[in-house]
Enzyme design. Sequence first.
Site, PDB file in Angstrom:
ATOM      1  N   HIS A 154       0.852  -1.199   0.000  1.00  0.00           N
ATOM      2  CA  HIS A 154       0.000   0.000   0.000  1.00  0.00           C
ATOM      3  C   HIS A 154       0.881   1.240   0.000  1.00  0.00           C
ATOM      4  O   HIS A 154       2.103   1.141   0.093  1.00  0.00           O
ATOM      5  CB  HIS A 154      -0.924   0.008   1.229  1.00  0.00           C
ATOM      6  CG  HIS A 154      -0.194   0.202   2.518  1.00  0.00           C
ATOM      7  ND1 HIS A 154       0.270  -0.847   3.283  1.00  0.00           N
ATOM      8  CD2 HIS A 154       0.201   1.330   3.193  1.00  0.00           C
ATOM      9  CE1 HIS A 154       0.884  -0.374   4.353  1.00  0.00           C
ATOM     10  NE2 HIS A 154       0.872   0.936   4.324  1.00  0.00           N
ATOM     11  N   HIS A 201      -5.705  -1.713   4.824  1.00  0.00           N
ATOM     12  CA  HIS A 201      -5.664  -0.564   3.913  1.00  0.00           C
ATOM     13  C   HIS A 201      -4.930  -0.945   2.635  1.00  0.00           C
ATOM     14  O   HIS A 201      -3.921  -1.622   2.662  1.00  0.00           O
ATOM     15  CB  HIS A 201      -5.060   0.691   4.529  1.00  0.00           C
ATOM     16  CG  HIS A 201      -3.715   0.533   5.169  1.00  0.00           C
ATOM     17  ND1 HIS A 201      -3.183  -0.673   5.539  1.00  0.00           N
ATOM     18  CD2 HIS A 201      -2.782   1.471   5.513  1.00  0.00           C
ATOM     19  CE1 HIS A 201      -2.006  -0.484   6.085  1.00  0.00           C
ATOM     20  NE2 HIS A 201      -1.731   0.797   6.077  1.00  0.00           N
ATOM     21  N   HIS A 216       4.862   7.375   2.250  1.00  0.00           N
ATOM     22  CA  HIS A 216       5.618   6.114   2.160  1.00  0.00           C
ATOM     23  C   HIS A 216       4.909   5.117   1.261  1.00  0.00           C
ATOM     24  O   HIS A 216       3.704   5.161   1.084  1.00  0.00           O
ATOM     25  CB  HIS A 216       5.864   5.504   3.544  1.00  0.00           C
ATOM     26  CG  HIS A 216       4.641   4.959   4.232  1.00  0.00           C
ATOM     27  ND1 HIS A 216       3.928   5.664   5.173  1.00  0.00           N
ATOM     28  CD2 HIS A 216       4.009   3.758   4.149  1.00  0.00           C
ATOM     29  CE1 HIS A 216       2.924   4.934   5.628  1.00  0.00           C
ATOM     30  NE2 HIS A 216       2.947   3.772   5.017  1.00  0.00           N
ATOM     31  N   HIS A 248       1.591   0.357  14.798  1.00  0.00           N
ATOM     32  CA  HIS A 248       0.566   1.359  14.547  1.00  0.00           C
ATOM     33  C   HIS A 248      -0.683   1.040  15.375  1.00  0.00           C
ATOM     34  O   HIS A 248      -1.092  -0.124  15.444  1.00  0.00           O
ATOM     35  CB  HIS A 248       0.138   1.353  13.074  1.00  0.00           C
ATOM     36  CG  HIS A 248       1.195   1.774  12.108  1.00  0.00           C
ATOM     37  ND1 HIS A 248       1.869   2.966  12.206  1.00  0.00           N
ATOM     38  CD2 HIS A 248       1.675   1.181  10.991  1.00  0.00           C
ATOM     39  CE1 HIS A 248       2.725   3.074  11.199  1.00  0.00           C
ATOM     40  NE2 HIS A 248       2.642   2.004  10.455  1.00  0.00           N
ATOM     41  N   TYR A 257       9.501   2.475   9.561  1.00  0.00           N
ATOM     42  CA  TYR A 257       9.628   3.454   8.479  1.00  0.00           C
ATOM     43  C   TYR A 257      11.112   3.733   8.275  1.00  0.00           C
ATOM     44  O   TYR A 257      11.828   3.947   9.261  1.00  0.00           O
ATOM     45  CB  TYR A 257       8.965   4.782   8.826  1.00  0.00           C
ATOM     46  CG  TYR A 257       7.458   4.832   8.826  1.00  0.00           C
ATOM     47  CD1 TYR A 257       6.683   3.915   8.134  1.00  0.00           C
ATOM     48  CD2 TYR A 257       6.796   5.842   9.518  1.00  0.00           C
ATOM     49  CE1 TYR A 257       5.297   4.001   8.130  1.00  0.00           C
ATOM     50  CE2 TYR A 257       5.414   5.948   9.516  1.00  0.00           C
ATOM     51  CZ  TYR A 257       4.665   5.018   8.820  1.00  0.00           C
ATOM     52  OH  TYR A 257       3.297   5.121   8.825  1.00  0.00           O
ATOM     53  N   GLU A 267       8.099   1.571   4.053  1.00  0.00           N
ATOM     54  CA  GLU A 267       7.710   0.861   5.269  1.00  0.00           C
ATOM     55  C   GLU A 267       7.866  -0.639   5.012  1.00  0.00           C
ATOM     56  O   GLU A 267       7.568  -1.128   3.935  1.00  0.00           O
ATOM     57  CB  GLU A 267       6.235   1.174   5.565  1.00  0.00           C
ATOM     58  CG  GLU A 267       5.660   0.455   6.776  1.00  0.00           C
ATOM     59  CD  GLU A 267       4.189   0.787   7.022  1.00  0.00           C
ATOM     60  OE1 GLU A 267       3.417   0.866   6.033  1.00  0.00           O
ATOM     61  OE2 GLU A 267       3.816   0.965   8.189  1.00  0.00           O
TER      62      GLU A 267
HETATM   63 FE   LIG Z   1       1.727   2.123   5.864  1.00  0.00          FE
END
Ligand SMILES: [Fe+3]
Lengths: 309, 309, 309, 309
Positions: A154, A201, A216, A248, A257, A267
């Site tokens: 993503h 996501h 990112h 997260h 990151y 990431e």
């Molecule tokens: Fe991410």
Amino acid sequence: MATTGVMRPGHIQLRVLDLDESVAFYKDVLGLVETGRDAAGRVYFKAWDERDHNSVILRQADRAGVDLIGFKVKDKATLEQLDKDLQAYGVATERIPAGELLETGERVRFTIPTGHVMELYAEKTDVGNGQPYTNPDPWIAASEHGIAPHRFDHCLLYGPNLEENLKLFTEVLGFHLVERVLLEDGKSLLATFISCSHKAHDLAFVAHPEPGKLHHLSFLLDSWEKVLRAADIMSMNRVSIDIGPTRHGITRGSTIYAFDPSGNRFETFCGGYETYPDHAPITWTFDEVGAGIFYHDRKLNERFLTVVT
Amino acid sequence: MATTGVMRPGHIQLRVLDLDESVAFYKDVLGLVETGRDAAGRVYFKAWDERDHNSVILRQADRAGVDLIGFKVKDKATLEQLDKDLQAYGVATERIPAGELLETGERVRFTIPTGHVMELYAEKTDVGNGQPYTNPDPWIAASEHGIAPHRFDHCLLYGPNLEENLKLFTEVLGFHLVERVLLEDGKSLLATFISCSHKAHDLAFVAHPEPGKLHHLSFLLDSWEKVLRAADIMSMNRVSIDIGPTRHGITRGSTIYAFDPSGNRFETFCGGYETYPDHAPITWTFDEVGAGIFYHDRKLNERFLTVVT
Amino acid sequence: MATTGVMRPGHIQLRVLDLDESVAFYKDVLGLVETGRDAAGRVYFKAWDERDHNSVILRQADRAGVDLIGFKVKDKATLEQLDKDLQAYGVATERIPAGELLETGERVRFTIPTGHVMELYAEKTDVGNGQPYTNPDPWIAASEHGIAPHRFDHCLLYGPNLEENLKLFTEVLGFHLVERVLLEDGKSLLATFISCSHKAHDLAFVAHPEPGKLHHLSFLLDSWEKVLRAADIMSMNRVSIDIGPTRHGITRGSTIYAFDPSGNRFETFCGGYETYPDHAPITWTFDEVGAGIFYHDRKLNERFLTVVT
Amino acid sequence: MATTGVMRPGHIQLRVLDLDESVAFYKDVLGLVETGRDAAGRVYFKAWDERDHNSVILRQADRAGVDLIGFKVKDKATLEQLDKDLQAYGVATERIPAGELLETGERVRFTIPTGHVMELYAEKTDVGNGQPYTNPDPWIAASEHGIAPHRFDHCLLYGPNLEENLKLFTEVLGFHLVERVLLEDGKSLLATFISCSHKAHDLAFVAHPEPGKLHHLSFLLDSWEKVLRAADIMSMNRVSIDIGPTRHGITRGSTIYAFDPSGNRFETFCGGYETYPDHAPITWTFDEVGAGIFYHDRKLNERFLTVVT
Ligand SMILES: [Fe+3]
Ligand SMILES: [Ca+2]
Ligand SMILES: [Ca+2]
Ligand SMILES: [Ca+2]
Ligand SMILES: [Ca+2]
Ligand SMILES: [Fe+3]
Ligand SMILES: [Fe+3]
Ligand SMILES: [Fe+3]
């Protein structure tokens, strides 16, 4: 049909400052597989476990950042339909002929309200994941060359018009909202995390005055232990780590990151729950955005909101 | 739209021989959350991380096994359409009124070629996963009570007519074939692993003369370390382990098979790759079925093909 | 001084049936580092993270098994003292000159009551663990070549006279008893697990009529995920797995037993608690020996008590 | 004897600002087991997997910090001998009568060159680790209450006179130097990591002008996944995290530093290699101290050298 429309992020074209250095980095440190180079000088990579010919394309340029992100759709009929739907919604689209990207079919290109160039396409050559389609092993030597993520997963993009952008993705492109962060007013969107699949996501956006910026691009690992291994490899190769290993709050993923040699943040992460479109979205209030982004520290580092390419 | 039609396995109704003993097992050893009991004496459970009211329903009976498996579809319009599609395809359907299962909407029931009763439904009350929809934590105390899987994930069912069954699921219900095992003839199906999502399987079938049999129902854990913890908890509670911890060649998942107090086999697993409908299916030849099922031992144990409920 | 006397198992000389095949196996599948060959045709290996020149020595022979096991002692004075102590206790000792094993000092050899040949030595050349002694990284490429254990860790030996043997190791050689398994009579020893360090075991013995037999030699991994990786590599290389991945009740370690090409059983394991000599020993009763050995299955497989080399 | 002399860090007495708040923290967040309170108002804890009655003792005071650290020695004869050895070396010692600390024998107290109060003792009541000594399980419910480390493992202390201090520990107390960090001059000691066992460190020291300061006390977890769980629990309980999850270059351990409610830094860590006294020490040069302390970031945070209690 259970899976239709837009299936997944399929390719991203990145601008890098020094192609040789970047190719070495993406091949031997990140551990992608080089799959080709084209007449324009672009270098193509895939993650070892991806089956399509390419997912990351590097282009030498004067400044870092993202040129475009492509999503694979189910089939050519879907591509035609989505093009019509976009136009009907008022989005101008452009056709890029098959072959302009290596081993990739015709693409429908358009610009989203955050200023990023998106593409849809239905065809990219299946080159396999280094395994036969008969009696495969669960992993291969390539899965231990460098960080060696399973896939390009993503992106997090920075730009304006998050409300309008969300509407386009949910009403036309079939995404659903998974999580969102609200601004101090408790109403406006600071960030959206949207999915066209069961991934927590497939794309994310953060409100930012300048359009078209990359926060990112992200690569999937399969365990928290592989996240540690990734951090170790970064240190061994003097890769600049932004933050992590950490977790997260948003999506629950555990993550690092870091920056590629051109300053593009990437990431390497694992985990995160799976989502379905019937799931009510999760909301993060502005006072808890720190915990949402970096669950352990519970506060943003300065770079999170300011350093983009 | 990206996720449509059938979304996921949503509930399974199991027959157990002693309800009290089974409730204790599913609650304190497997670590599901009891969410209700109905007038018929059935006991309802959900996994801690599921949001819908129930996923596992226990019914006391004289013999173990599975009564029915329900799939949640995207919405009521989808439910109506799929009912029409099934009838048009020649499958007799029946309507079960809303509320017959607690907190569950109207269901469309039908029997598949392997002799199992399937249901589709569009509505089940969201009771949450024990977390608020605002600023949640990644996990809660309930995620460490017993084995505590994230969700009911899939089933492996035994019955006849695998070819016909595959056709129904792929042509009418929107599933795609992810992996298959062939018999000695190199053509007939010994097993199919099918998905309506990006999971490596939402359902699996093995060819078996007797219809309607359950090989196992499966629950998702989030790491190989949790698989070890599950095995430890099984040992502490004298749960009969069939095999594992080990890995499947098929789907790559790491796993334990064990038996509930009534002899119903269940699985606690993690991992496995993600699939998309454009991925070519993987085929296992008959001589490698051992590695496909139990990747480390590379041979089936006798129970795999014979012990079902 | 806090660590004195016998420090650790330092080398083991194994008999293998086909040297070439065995060298390939120990190098590329188990992932040891070849460090030398001697005039007698023996091939020397060390685990990547060991610093001494060799720990596993292969000798071609007509039947598999173990020739001898060497323990490194703190220094030459300790070696002399222990030789005297052994003789005073009534154990005949023999001196093997320095250099008989490559890069290894003089050895004191003796036979223990179970019929195994043991050696003590004070010197083996430090060849490093592939890292500098200044500013090292936590791991290197060699740690991902094959299974790649950190070290040769311990052995389980089968033979008679366990009581007498235990007395020798605890009264003369400074080991302490960590765990033991009792026979049906609740008194006699079926097995002993003894330590000269803080490891849960540096040696283990099982009562067996035939003297001098090897049940397994064991190699240390650093996580349960590496145990899974080891099992995968075994499957990829068609290594015969005896049992595992699973857990031992005794020592708590998680483990795989498998066989080298000659039929010598080896273990790749991780974990286990740390012990101190003030810790009361743990006792396993005969009826729970199954859980003690294989904690998940809670029963021995037939091979455990019968297959030795 | 293989393990003699000083065995391990056995207890630490900490000063806390608010006893009730601290007891709640050490019990429910860190997950230690409260084992007693004495007439002086001190509260005693042990980690679940420790067998001795206490390892962490809290004393309410006006400022945070460490009162004393006690090491368990092999037996009473060893205690007498070490007392004599200390005095012969010129170290003044004091006897603290048995029972002054609950369930603890007579202690030999002395001050080390860094200004910290150390104690040796031979006896502390075995209260077990919550498991029987016959047929135990590998873990128990207490191992999932809060962070629940296995044991109090080591301390990092700040003070002057590191060379002199190292001499005392290695020449009198039987420790060996495992790793050290040099100052800019390439000779003077910035830090020493010393062991009386096979642990990579039982104590560590950093050069600091003010004597007797505590940088952190450390608790052992058994996997990197438990380190993540610890970080999550810290976040859920709003514990202030200093850094981590990350890895140390020194000892290779993976770790989190955080602060108790009084500002005493503590560590929850796992891993790290095992050391023996024949292993040559590892040296970190001043320019690489960042990587030595925080391997991923490769630089110290400001707090590392300045925040102590
Ligand atoms: Fe991410
Ligand atoms: Ca260049
Ligand atoms: Ca009953
Ligand atoms: Ca040969
Ligand atoms: Ca108070
Ligand atoms: Fe399954
Ligand atoms: Fe062993
Ligand atoms: Fe530490």
